[in-house]
Write a protein that holds these residues in place. Structure first.
Motif, PDB file in Angstrom:
ATOM      1  N   ASP A 110       0.853  -1.189   0.000  1.00 22.37           N
ATOM      2  CA  ASP A 110       0.000   0.000   0.000  1.00 22.37           C
ATOM      3  C   ASP A 110       0.884   1.233   0.000  1.00 22.37           C
ATOM      4  N   HIS A 111       0.693   2.114  -0.985  1.00 22.27           N
ATOM      5  CA  HIS A 111       1.538   3.297  -1.140  1.00 22.27           C
ATOM      6  C   HIS A 111       0.839   4.581  -0.739  1.00 22.27           C
ATOM      7  N   SER A 112      -0.394   4.529  -0.242  1.00 21.57           N
ATOM      8  CA  SER A 112      -1.183   5.743  -0.053  1.00 21.57           C
ATOM      9  C   SER A 112      -1.867   5.764   1.298  1.00 21.57           C
ATOM     10  N   LEU A 113      -2.307   6.969   1.667  1.00 23.10           N
ATOM     11  CA  LEU A 113      -3.145   7.164   2.846  1.00 23.10           C
ATOM     12  C   LEU A 113      -4.554   7.523   2.404  1.00 23.10           C
ATOM     13  N   PHE A 114      -5.541   7.028   3.121  1.00 19.34           N
ATOM     14  CA  PHE A 114      -6.937   7.326   2.822  1.00 19.34           C
ATOM     15  C   PHE A 114      -7.637   7.840   4.066  1.00 19.34           C
ATOM     16  N   GLY A 115      -8.710   8.596   3.838  1.00 12.81           N
ATOM     17  CA  GLY A 115      -9.559   9.035   4.929  1.00 12.81           C
ATOM     18  C   GLY A 115     -10.647   8.014   5.216  1.00 12.81           C
ATOM     19  N   PHE A 116     -11.586   8.408   6.062  1.00 13.53           N
ATOM     20  CA  PHE A 116     -12.645   7.499   6.458  1.00 13.53           C
ATOM     21  C   PHE A 116     -14.041   8.093   6.269  1.00 13.53           C
ATOM     22  N   ALA A 117     -14.131   9.368   5.881  1.00 17.14           N
ATOM     23  CA  ALA A 117     -15.418  10.058   5.906  1.00 17.14           C
ATOM     24  C   ALA A 117     -16.073  10.206   4.540  1.00 17.14           C
ATOM     25  N   ASP A 118     -15.317  10.595   3.508  1.00 17.59           N
ATOM     26  CA  ASP A 118     -15.934  10.860   2.213  1.00 17.59           C
ATOM     27  C   ASP A 118     -16.340   9.557   1.524  1.00 17.59           C
ATOM     28  N   VAL A 119     -17.250   9.675   0.569  1.00 18.92           N
ATOM     29  CA  VAL A 119     -17.836   8.500  -0.073  1.00 18.92           C
ATOM     30  C   VAL A 119     -16.788   7.654  -0.791  1.00 18.92           C
ATOM     31  N   SER A 120     -15.874   8.296  -1.527  1.00 17.06           N
ATOM     32  CA  SER A 120     -14.861   7.550  -2.273  1.00 17.06           C
ATOM     33  C   SER A 120     -13.964   6.741  -1.342  1.00 17.06           C
ATOM     34  N   SER A 121     -13.617   7.326  -0.189  1.00 21.87           N
ATOM     35  CA  SER A 121     -12.788   6.606   0.778  1.00 21.87           C
ATOM     36  C   SER A 121     -13.525   5.422   1.376  1.00 21.87           C
ATOM     37  N   VAL A 122     -14.804   5.601   1.694  1.00 25.87           N
ATOM     38  CA  VAL A 122     -15.592   4.510   2.266  1.00 25.87           C
ATOM     39  C   VAL A 122     -15.659   3.331   1.295  1.00 25.87           C
ATOM     40  N   LEU A 123     -15.924   3.621   0.020  1.00 27.85           N
ATOM     41  CA  LEU A 123     -16.010   2.560  -0.987  1.00 27.85           C
ATOM     42  C   LEU A 123     -14.661   1.879  -1.201  1.00 27.85           C
ATOM     43  N   THR A 124     -13.593   2.691  -1.257  1.00 27.48           N
ATOM     44  CA  THR A 124     -12.250   2.120  -1.450  1.00 27.48           C
ATOM     45  C   THR A 124     -11.846   1.266  -0.265  1.00 27.48           C
ATOM     46  N   GLU A 178      -0.669   2.039  10.253  1.00 25.43           N
ATOM     47  CA  GLU A 178      -1.823   2.272  11.112  1.00 25.43           C
ATOM     48  C   GLU A 178      -3.071   2.557  10.286  1.00 25.43           C
ATOM     49  N   ASN A 179      -2.908   3.363   9.239  1.00 28.14           N
ATOM     50  CA  ASN A 179      -4.022   3.709   8.370  1.00 28.14           C
ATOM     51  C   ASN A 179      -4.587   2.480   7.664  1.00 28.14           C
ATOM     52  N   THR A 180      -3.712   1.628   7.131  1.00 28.00           N
ATOM     53  CA  THR A 180      -4.157   0.443   6.401  1.00 28.00           C
ATOM     54  C   THR A 180      -4.802  -0.576   7.325  1.00 28.00           C
ATOM     55  N   VAL A 181      -4.228  -0.759   8.511  1.00 29.28           N
ATOM     56  CA  VAL A 181      -4.794  -1.705   9.484  1.00 29.28           C
ATOM     57  C   VAL A 181      -6.204  -1.299   9.868  1.00 29.28           C
ATOM     58  N   LEU A 182      -6.415   0.000  10.092  1.00 31.81           N
ATOM     59  CA  LEU A 182      -7.746   0.484  10.451  1.00 31.81           C
ATOM     60  C   LEU A 182      -8.716   0.387   9.280  1.00 31.81           C
ATOM     61  N   VAL A 239      11.693  22.011   3.725  1.00 27.41           N
ATOM     62  CA  VAL A 239      10.594  22.549   4.531  1.00 27.41           C
ATOM     63  C   VAL A 239       9.329  21.828   4.081  1.00 27.41           C
ATOM     64  N   SER A 240       8.621  21.208   5.025  1.00 22.56           N
ATOM     65  CA  SER A 240       7.492  20.381   4.633  1.00 22.56           C
ATOM     66  C   SER A 240       6.364  20.453   5.648  1.00 22.56           C
ATOM     67  N   THR A 241       5.177  20.134   5.192  1.00 22.61           N
ATOM     68  CA  THR A 241       4.041  19.996   6.099  1.00 22.61           C
ATOM     69  C   THR A 241       4.217  18.749   6.966  1.00 22.61           C
ATOM     70  N   ARG A 242       3.709  18.840   8.183  1.00 24.97           N
ATOM     71  CA  ARG A 242       3.783  17.712   9.109  1.00 24.97           C
ATOM     72  C   ARG A 242       2.514  16.857   8.932  1.00 24.97           C
ATOM     73  N   VAL A 243       2.468  16.047   7.904  1.00 25.04           N
ATOM     74  CA  VAL A 243       1.297  15.222   7.620  1.00 25.04           C
ATOM     75  C   VAL A 243       1.734  13.791   7.311  1.00 25.04           C
ATOM     76  N   GLY A 244       0.827  12.847   7.570  1.00 27.21           N
ATOM     77  CA  GLY A 244       1.069  11.452   7.216  1.00 27.21           C
ATOM     78  C   GLY A 244       2.366  10.909   7.773  1.00 27.21           C
ATOM     79  N   GLY A 245       3.115  10.206   6.923  1.00 26.46           N
ATOM     80  CA  GLY A 245       4.363   9.588   7.352  1.00 26.46           C
ATOM     81  C   GLY A 245       5.578  10.463   7.172  1.00 26.46           C
ATOM     82  N   ILE A 246       5.403  11.745   6.792  1.00 23.73           N
ATOM     83  CA  ILE A 246       6.553  12.624   6.546  1.00 23.73           C
ATOM     84  C   ILE A 246       7.465  12.786   7.759  1.00 23.73           C
ATOM     85  N   PRO A 247       6.937  12.933   8.999  1.00 23.88           N
ATOM     86  CA  PRO A 247       7.847  13.073  10.140  1.00 23.88           C
ATOM     87  C   PRO A 247       8.788  11.886  10.341  1.00 23.88           C
ATOM     88  N   GLU A 248       8.472  10.730   9.750  1.00 27.61           N
ATOM     89  CA  GLU A 248       9.332   9.555   9.902  1.00 27.61           C
ATOM     90  C   GLU A 248      10.480   9.520   8.909  1.00 27.61           C
TER      91      GLU A 248
END
Length: 476
Positions: free
Chosen positions: A142-156, A179-183, A319-328
């Motif tokens: 798995d190469h991506s992060l997904f949300g849990f709320a929008d319709v496309s994420s729920v279906l995926t 963590e994202n994929t396990v959930l 210089v980067s946003t602190r999102v997803g796996g970037i801090p690692e």
């Protein structure tokens, strides 16, 4: 499998000799016949495409047999041989239903492990489903992060739950991604490993002579889409250009948000300070990076972000946003992390500018020498091979146990629907075996793996000619 945590784009294929994957000297290496499957591969360019190619080349160096299955790109269909005899099947098929041809390929190539890539790839999920019907071992990255709320994420996420419920092992590129994929797929964490992406440091070396030290150049290399935070970038550019007279922005990439940057450049008359380079070939990325002092990443979600590793390898302050796996991905001394807002990112850029003016930043060569030890494709291939060794010893689920798992894991409604699909797929497979028994399917000559030495020697003898290195065999 134990995983060590580290602090831490269309195109031309990189030459195999430039990759940092050296054949292991271990006397005994267990070899496998691996089929990589994804809708994303060359000539398309991106992180998944690069990952599959580089990993396959290093697995070949370790003695494994590797083939790649993807969909056709225009006139590129049939079988193509890439560097080191890497065979690619470009299938001229619709998204569904691919069992007859996939079964033919798996039998013909004597595949033992099917390794699918990307949650966005329908062919990857299709191959996982049919591989289990045929009793093959499966791995998914798995190469991506997904949300849990929008319709496309729920279906995926529901599709991912069904696809991965009987997959032998899952690989994620960061701990946040795990963590994202396990959930999302309701998985047992014990069958999920973290193996990060890598970068070839020989392709991304610093060159301070390409910089203009009379200005401060901020480089952005990204797809110009919403997920990459281009709206944030459109707010950062005018604010910093107004505050600093010697700051310039160099933006590489293409996407629907390009018009936003063009409007900003026009409104504030910044044509001489903001250059939009458009889409970049992979081999041109390094030539853009070395012109900068600071690399800016404004992504709103990222599982790993190889771009910041490539920039750091070229000696840039990140210089980067602190999102997803970037801090690692990078240690604190090589990256300034900010919240995904215009103000926070402007503050981070000003901090980087202050470091450059004070001369407290380490030299580009020092940064490069530090980064090149973090992520190597040889290490990725070695750890992935351990996953293959693990799944090769697992018992394949019988049909009744597979149906039970689908129903219990995916719910009474979804589980029953896909259990019915599994039964239909199994009956179709029985029919195909009756029509074309496995015994009459020609076995392919191995181009890679322990039986492919003569083929590798053939390709080695053709290295002087780029045209001969990429042979084409018409199949369809």
């Amino acid at each position: 499998m134990a995983c060590r945590r580290i602090g831490g784009h269309g195109g031309t294929l990189p030459p195999a000799s430039s990759m940092n994957c050296v054949k292991s000297q271990a006397p005994e290496i267990r070899t496998h016949s691996i089929c990589m499957v994804s809708d994303f591969f060359y000539p398309n360019m991106g992180g998944v495409e690069s990952h599959i190619y580089q990993l396959s080349q290093c697995l070949i160096e370790r003695g494994h047999k590797v083939i790649i299955v993807t969909h056709a790109y225009g006139n590129r269909k049939g079988i193509r041989y890439l560097t080191n005899g890497l065979k690619v099947y470009y299938l001229p098929l619709k998204v569904m239903y691919n069992l007859p041809l996939l079964r033919y390929i798996f039998v013909r190539e004597r595949v033992t492990i099917v390794h699918s890539h990307s949650s966005f790839s329908s062919m990857a999920h299709d191959a996982l489903f049919h591989a289990k019907t045929m009793g093959l071992q499966t791995v998914f990255t798995d190469h991506s992060l997904f949300g849990f709320a929008d319709v496309s994420s729920v279906l995926t996420n529901k599709l991912l739950t069904v696809s991965l419920c009987d997959t032998n092992h899952i690989i994620c590129v960061s701990y946040t991604s795990k963590e994202n994929t396990v959930l999302r797929a309701a998985l047992n964490p014990e069958i999920v490993s973290v193996i990060p992406n890598a970068v070839d440091p020989t392709d991304f070396t610093p060159d301070p002579s390409r910089r203009d030290d009379n200005t401060i150049t901020v480089v952005v290399v990204s797809r110009l889409v919403y997920r990459k935070g281009i709206d944030l970038l459109s707010g950062i550019i005018p604010e910093l250009c107004q505050k600093y007279s010697n700051i310039h922005f160099l933006v590489g990439g293409e996407g629907q948000k390009r018009i936003v940057l063009e409007e900003v450049r026009e409104r504030f008359q910044l044509h001489d300070r903001v250059r939009l380079l458009g889409a970049l070939e992979h081999q041109d990325v390094r030539n853009v990076l070395v012109q900068g002092h600071i690399f800016l990443n404004t992504s709103l979600t990222e599982a790993f972000c190889m771009a910041i590793v490539e920039a750091a390898s070229c000696g840039l302050q990140v210089v980067s946003t602190r999102v997803g796996g970037i801090p690692e991905v990078l240690p604190e001394n090589l990256i300034i992390l900010c919240e995904p807002s215009v103000k926070s990112l402007c503050d981070g850029l000003e901090k980087a500018i202050a470091r450059i003016r004070s001369g407290t930043l380490p030299t580009p060569e020092t940064i490069h020498n530090q980064v090149k030890t973090f992520y190597t494709w040889r290490n990725v291939a070695e750890r992935t091979a351990k996953v293959y060794d693990r799944v090769a010893d697992e018992v394949v689920l019988s049909m009744d146990k597979r149906l039970d798992r689908l129903i219990s894991h995916c719910g009474s409604v979804t589980g029953c629907i896909f259990a019915l699909f599994a039964v239909l797929s199994f009956l179709f497979l029985v029919f195909l075996k009756w029509m074309t028994p496995d015994s009459i399917i020609d076995v392919a000559v191995d181009a890679t793996g322990p039986n492919g030495a003569w083929t590798r020697q053939y390709f080695a003898s053709k290295k002087g000619s780029e045209k001969k290195r990429f042979q084409t065999v018409k199949m369809f």
